[in-house]
Design a protein around this motif. Structure first.
Motif, PDB file in Angstrom:
ATOM      1  N   CYS A  54       0.832  -1.209   0.000  1.00 46.50           N
ATOM      2  CA  CYS A  54       0.000   0.000   0.000  1.00 46.50           C
ATOM      3  C   CYS A  54       0.864   1.255   0.000  1.00 46.50           C
ATOM      4  CB  CYS A  54      -0.937   0.011   1.207  1.00 46.50           C
ATOM      5  SG  CYS A  54      -2.052  -1.389   1.269  1.00 46.50           S
ATOM      6  N   CYS A  55       1.906   1.277   0.826  1.00 43.43           N
ATOM      7  CA  CYS A  55       2.824   2.424   0.860  1.00 43.43           C
ATOM      8  C   CYS A  55       3.548   2.565  -0.474  1.00 43.43           C
ATOM      9  CB  CYS A  55       3.836   2.268   1.987  1.00 43.43           C
ATOM     10  SG  CYS A  55       3.142   2.380   3.632  1.00 43.43           S
ATOM     11  N   TRP A  65       4.257  10.553   0.604  1.00 45.72           N
ATOM     12  CA  TRP A  65       3.766   9.579   1.583  1.00 45.72           C
ATOM     13  C   TRP A  65       2.508  10.107   2.253  1.00 45.72           C
ATOM     14  CZ3 TRP A  65       5.768   4.753   2.344  1.00 45.72           C
ATOM     15  CH2 TRP A  65       6.953   4.466   1.686  1.00 45.72           C
ATOM     16  N   SER A  66       1.538  10.445   1.467  1.00 44.34           N
ATOM     17  CA  SER A  66       0.331  11.068   2.002  1.00 44.34           C
ATOM     18  C   SER A  66      -0.722  10.055   2.430  1.00 44.34           C
ATOM     19  CB  SER A  66      -0.279  12.000   0.961  1.00 44.34           C
ATOM     20  OG  SER A  66      -0.730  11.236  -0.147  1.00 44.34           O
ATOM     21  N   CYS A  67      -0.620   8.843   1.952  1.00 42.27           N
ATOM     22  CA  CYS A  67      -1.572   7.769   2.246  1.00 42.27           C
ATOM     23  C   CYS A  67      -2.912   7.956   1.531  1.00 42.27           C
ATOM     24  CB  CYS A  67      -1.820   7.590   3.742  1.00 42.27           C
ATOM     25  SG  CYS A  67      -0.337   7.291   4.708  1.00 42.27           S
ATOM     26  N   GLN A  75      -9.750   1.407   9.202  1.00 44.94           N
ATOM     27  CA  GLN A  75     -10.595   1.600  10.385  1.00 44.94           C
ATOM     28  C   GLN A  75      -9.967   2.595  11.354  1.00 44.94           C
ATOM     29  OE1 GLN A  75     -11.117  -2.456  11.689  1.00 44.94           O
ATOM     30  NE2 GLN A  75     -11.582  -3.109   9.623  1.00 44.94           N
ATOM     31  N   SER A  76      -9.544   3.722  10.782  1.00 44.42           N
ATOM     32  CA  SER A  76      -8.855   4.764  11.540  1.00 44.42           C
ATOM     33  C   SER A  76      -9.544   6.098  11.303  1.00 44.42           C
ATOM     34  CB  SER A  76      -7.402   4.845  11.075  1.00 44.42           C
ATOM     35  OG  SER A  76      -6.769   5.991  11.587  1.00 44.42           O
ATOM     36  N   ASN A  77      -9.450   6.977  12.283  1.00 45.96           N
ATOM     37  CA  ASN A  77      -9.979   8.331  12.144  1.00 45.96           C
ATOM     38  C   ASN A  77      -8.928   9.312  11.647  1.00 45.96           C
ATOM     39  OD1 ASN A  77     -12.533   7.597  13.065  1.00 45.96           O
ATOM     40  ND2 ASN A  77     -11.892   7.794  15.196  1.00 45.96           N
ATOM     41  N   CYS A  78      -7.721   8.844  11.391  1.00 45.69           N
ATOM     42  CA  CYS A  78      -6.632   9.721  10.961  1.00 45.69           C
ATOM     43  C   CYS A  78      -6.667   9.926   9.442  1.00 45.69           C
ATOM     44  CB  CYS A  78      -5.295   9.127  11.371  1.00 45.69           C
ATOM     45  SG  CYS A  78      -5.112   9.026  13.162  1.00 45.69           S
ATOM     46  N   GLU A  79      -6.113  11.047   9.012  1.00 43.56           N
ATOM     47  CA  GLU A  79      -6.062  11.357   7.587  1.00 43.56           C
ATOM     48  C   GLU A  79      -4.829  10.776   6.909  1.00 43.56           C
ATOM     49  OE1 GLU A  79      -6.780  15.453   6.621  1.00 43.56           O
ATOM     50  OE2 GLU A  79      -8.290  15.629   8.203  1.00 43.56           O
ATOM     51  N   VAL A  80      -3.761  10.578   7.653  1.00 43.91           N
ATOM     52  CA  VAL A  80      -2.542   9.958   7.126  1.00 43.91           C
ATOM     53  C   VAL A  80      -2.058   8.931   8.150  1.00 43.91           C
ATOM     54  CG1 VAL A  80      -1.846  11.925   5.718  1.00 43.91           C
ATOM     55  CG2 VAL A  80      -1.026  11.751   8.060  1.00 43.91           C
ATOM     56  N   SER A  81      -1.204   8.051   7.699  1.00 44.71           N
ATOM     57  CA  SER A  81      -0.645   6.998   8.566  1.00 44.71           C
ATOM     58  C   SER A  81      -1.733   6.214   9.289  1.00 44.71           C
ATOM     59  CB  SER A  81       0.339   7.601   9.586  1.00 44.71           C
ATOM     60  OG  SER A  81       1.413   8.206   8.919  1.00 44.71           O
ATOM     61  N   PHE A  82      -2.843   5.971   8.605  1.00 40.99           N
ATOM     62  CA  PHE A  82      -3.945   5.288   9.268  1.00 40.99           C
ATOM     63  C   PHE A  82      -3.691   3.814   9.529  1.00 40.99           C
ATOM     64  CE2 PHE A  82      -4.968   4.939   4.840  1.00 40.99           C
ATOM     65  CZ  PHE A  82      -5.148   6.221   4.341  1.00 40.99           C
TER      66      PHE A  82
END
Length: 127
Positions: A54-55, A65-67, A75-82
């Protein structure tokens, strides 16, 4: 590393993590990512950055490396590095970080988490 399509990325990710799950259950010890690449004779120039397809795919999309191009919903609430973070940046509670932190002898939990990672739902994406 060859250029990955989103379909390649999804397939390679699922194959890797199902293999990790299966081998962990067979060996009764947490099997690390390096073992997948070694036992499946993946040439070094075909091993993705961070051992994560994926990376690698995201980086190949020339967005850094914005994801944002990751094909999976971690299943994360983060915008990057989820894959690493769950609720906020640098909390290290994401699924991949949880798997990383599992001790080698906690193989049942490692296999369970590998299966969850293998079967992550896909995000809506442009093909």
């Amino acid at each position: 590393m060859r250029t990955l399509t989103i379909q390649d990325t999804i397939s390679l990710h699922r194959t890797l993590w199902h293999w990790i799950e299966q081998k962990t259950l067979e060996k009764h010890v947490k099997v690390e990512l390096e073992e997948y690449f070694r036992e499946n004779h993946i040439p070094s120039d075909e091993i993705p950055n961070s051992k994560n397809y994926c990376c690698e795919y995201d980086e190949q999309q020339l967005t850094g490396w914005s994801c944002e191009n990751c094909p999976f919903d971690w299943q994360s609430n983060c915008e990057v590095s989820f894959c690493y973070d769950k609720e906020k940046s640098f909390d290290n509670n994401g699924l991949l970080k949880q798997w990383d932190a599992i001790a080698n002898d906690d193989w049942k939990q490692a296999a369970k988490l590998a299966r969850i990672i293998a079967e992550l739902p896909e995000r809506e994406h442009k093909i």
